[in-house]
Scaffold this motif. Structure first.
Motif, mmCIF file in Angstrom:
data_model
loop_
_atom_site.group_PDB
_atom_site.id
_atom_site.type_symbol
_atom_site.label_atom_id
_atom_site.label_comp_id
_atom_site.label_asym_id
_atom_site.label_seq_id
_atom_site.Cartn_x
_atom_site.Cartn_y
_atom_site.Cartn_z
ATOM 1 N N UNK A 125 0.806 -1.277 -0.469
ATOM 2 C CA UNK A 125 0.449 -0.231 0.160
ATOM 3 C C UNK A 125 0.838 1.247 -0.192
ATOM 4 N N UNK A 126 1.650 1.224 0.470
ATOM 5 C CA UNK A 126 2.724 2.126 0.940
ATOM 6 C C UNK A 126 3.407 2.907 -0.174
ATOM 7 N N UNK A 127 4.430 1.667 -1.114
ATOM 8 C CA UNK A 127 4.259 1.674 -2.466
ATOM 9 C C UNK A 127 3.710 2.200 -3.606
ATOM 10 N N UNK A 128 2.795 1.510 -3.214
ATOM 11 C CA UNK A 128 1.468 2.097 -4.588
ATOM 12 C C UNK A 128 1.391 3.608 -4.226
ATOM 13 N N UNK A 129 1.058 4.015 -3.174
ATOM 14 C CA UNK A 129 0.851 5.737 -3.011
ATOM 15 C C UNK A 129 2.145 6.329 -3.511
ATOM 16 N N UNK A 130 3.736 5.827 -3.115
ATOM 17 C CA UNK A 130 4.479 6.280 -3.358
ATOM 18 C C UNK A 130 4.448 6.625 -4.862
ATOM 19 N N UNK A 131 3.704 5.120 -5.744
ATOM 20 C CA UNK A 131 3.408 5.302 -7.210
ATOM 21 C C UNK A 131 2.416 6.266 -7.313
ATOM 22 N N UNK A 132 1.688 5.937 -6.792
ATOM 23 C CA UNK A 132 0.684 7.426 -7.238
ATOM 24 C C UNK A 132 1.784 8.844 -7.717
ATOM 25 N N UNK A 133 1.464 9.359 -6.555
ATOM 26 C CA UNK A 133 2.785 10.276 -6.300
ATOM 27 C C UNK A 133 3.283 10.641 -7.335
ATOM 28 N N UNK A 134 4.489 9.666 -7.853
ATOM 29 C CA UNK A 134 5.117 9.852 -9.023
ATOM 30 C C UNK A 134 4.730 10.348 -10.043
ATOM 31 N N UNK A 135 3.172 9.210 -10.342
ATOM 32 C CA UNK A 135 2.344 9.407 -11.688
ATOM 33 C C UNK A 135 2.108 10.078 -11.965
ATOM 34 N N UNK A 136 1.438 10.894 -11.007
ATOM 35 C CA UNK A 136 0.962 12.577 -10.464
ATOM 36 C C UNK A 136 1.774 13.219 -11.700
ATOM 37 N N UNK A 137 3.039 13.165 -11.959
ATOM 38 C CA UNK A 137 3.873 14.224 -12.532
ATOM 39 C C UNK A 137 4.103 13.295 -13.666
ATOM 40 N N UNK A 138 3.565 12.211 -14.290
ATOM 41 C CA UNK A 138 3.905 11.535 -15.938
ATOM 42 C C UNK A 138 2.689 12.163 -16.751
ATOM 43 N N UNK A 139 2.892 12.549 -18.007
ATOM 44 C CA UNK A 139 2.367 12.424 -19.341
ATOM 45 C C UNK A 139 0.990 11.652 -19.186
ATOM 46 N N UNK A 140 1.121 10.325 -18.994
ATOM 47 C CA UNK A 140 0.096 9.417 -19.299
ATOM 48 C C UNK A 140 -1.288 9.412 -18.022
ATOM 49 N N UNK A 141 -1.631 9.888 -18.033
ATOM 50 C CA UNK A 141 -3.157 9.673 -17.420
ATOM 51 C C UNK A 141 -3.417 8.089 -16.738
#
Length: 416
Positions: free
Chosen positions: A273-289
């Protein structure tokens, strides 16, 4: 399976409509609060009002049911809920919205308790597990599909408030037309929190943290999505991907925990869960939703297993004759966490920005994992194990079905 579905279809229809409208309105109110100029910190307090109301409803709504009866009580709760939704458009004030959310939470707790007790009355020991599965699926589907109703109109208009009010009113129809006999309301004896904590510190802390993190996301997730620049359609899809993702891993992880140390499975879920939460933070800066939605589904799959895993851990250690009291105590633990989670998360978001939501969730998950590791070292796993049962994502359940199914399965296991 079909006879089981047919026997509870009307009750699940009412419950599904409740989840549909509530999920849509919760996201809508978060977005509308932002449009009205409320700060992130204030929005967190407003949204926490719902969970405070649910906590009070879990304790006191049964008195309304006992005095008025199931049908009249459900009609009263649904009517007040419908009015409270429309009142948000008439009174644009943060304090007023907080109390309106508390009223809505109280009514929701009462309506869910009525639906659950009725479902319990209609089901038997042979099919109660299937009924609980249908109930859980309805919870997640209603919450996920409800997000897409946001695309029907603009959040800064009154139409979506009217749609939510209409759905809450329509939710009355199936349960009013059911021919099922209304059960007698019962008030389970509540266990002292200290006694509950002694049974399983990991399970109680996990339930508390699950309330904090689930309520924080349900309340502040739309604010996060709007703050990173997502459109209304993208916000709906983001929220739906996490809620629907939460349904996918309930049974696989639950069955895994039935064969392994429950706390070990909980550690895995919280760390992922914590890794996925960090992944969401990372993905929020990517160009593809699309990446954001995919990681969101993974996050939902793991974070929403923390609640049922923690509850199952407590039931593993509890006296099997006191499961109803244990369930009542766990509901209070979840409600307490849900009442304070959005407030804390919003304060962190006010300081760190929108990513603060998932920093908070990740920190809570890691803390729970570390605590579970410590408890494994201090106390090895016991021999007795209750069967894992899925629980919904929104903390709306009074868990009457859960405790009853758990008790019947334990009796069956004892006889075998």
């Amino acid at each position: 399976m079909w006879p089981t579905i047919k026997s509870v279809a009307s009750l699940l229809s009412s419950y599904g409509l409740l989840m549909l409208a509530n999920a849509m309105f919760s996201t809508l109110l978060g977005l509308r609060s932002k449009l009205e100029g409320f700060s992130t910190e204030v929005i967190g307090v407003i949204m926490a009002g719902f969970f405070l109301g649910m906590l009070l409803g879990a304790i006191y709504a049964v008195r309304v049911v006992a005095s008025a009866g199931h049908i009249r009580a459900f009609a009263a709760f649904a009517s007040v809920m419908s009015v409270s939704v429309l009142a948000h458009v008439l009174i644009i004030d943060a304090i007023a919205w907080f109390f309106l959310r508390a009223i809505a939470g109280f009514c929701m707790a009462g309506m869910v308790m009525i639906v659950e007790s009725w479902l319990n009355e209609r089901s038997t020991n042979a099919n109660r597990g299937r009924v609980l599965s249908l109930y859980m699926i309805t919870n997640y589907l209603g919450g996920g599909v409800g997000q897409f109703l946001l695309t029907v109109a603009n959040p800064d208009s009154f139409q979506l408030f009217s749609i939510a009010s209409i759905i809450f009113s329509v939710a009355l129809v199936p349960i009013l037309l059911t021919r099922a006999t209304a059960p007698k309301p019962s008030v389970p004896e509540r266990m002292k929190f200290s006694s509950l904590f002694k049974i399983s510190p990991v399970g109680v802390l996990g339930t508390l943290i699950a309330g904090m993190t689930n309520a924080s996301f349900n309340s502040m997730g739309p604010i996060f999505a709007a703050s990173i620049g997502l459109t209304i359609t993208q916000i709906s899809t983001f929220m739906a991907s996490i809620l629907l993702g939460g349904m996918l891993l309930q049974f696989p992880i639950g069955r895994l925990s039935d064969h392994l140390d429950r706390r070990g499975t909980l550690i895995i879920s919280t760390l992922l869960t914590s890794l996925a939460a960090a992944g969401i933070i990372w993905a929020s800066d990517q160009s593809s939703v699309i990446i954001l939605f995919a990681i969101g589904a993974i996050y939902g799959g793991f974070c929403y297993t923390v609640y049922p895993l923690s509850s199952a851990q407590v039931n593993d250690m509890a006296d099997q004759e006191r499961l109803v009291q244990v369930s009542a105590g766990l509901l209070l633990a979840y409600g307490t966490g849900a009442s304070i989670g959005p407030i804390i998360a919003s304060q962190i978001m006010g300081v760190m920005g929108p990513a603060g939501l998932f920093y908070f969730i990740a920190a809570c998950a890691v803390f729970l994992a570390l605590f579970a590791i410590l408890r494994i070292i201090q106390r090895p796993s016991g021999e007795h194990k209750a069967s894992f049962l899925p629980l919904g994502s929104n903390g709306t359940s009074s868990k009457q079905l859960y405790s009853t199914v758990q008790a019947s399965q334990n009796k069956r296991n004892t006889k075998s």
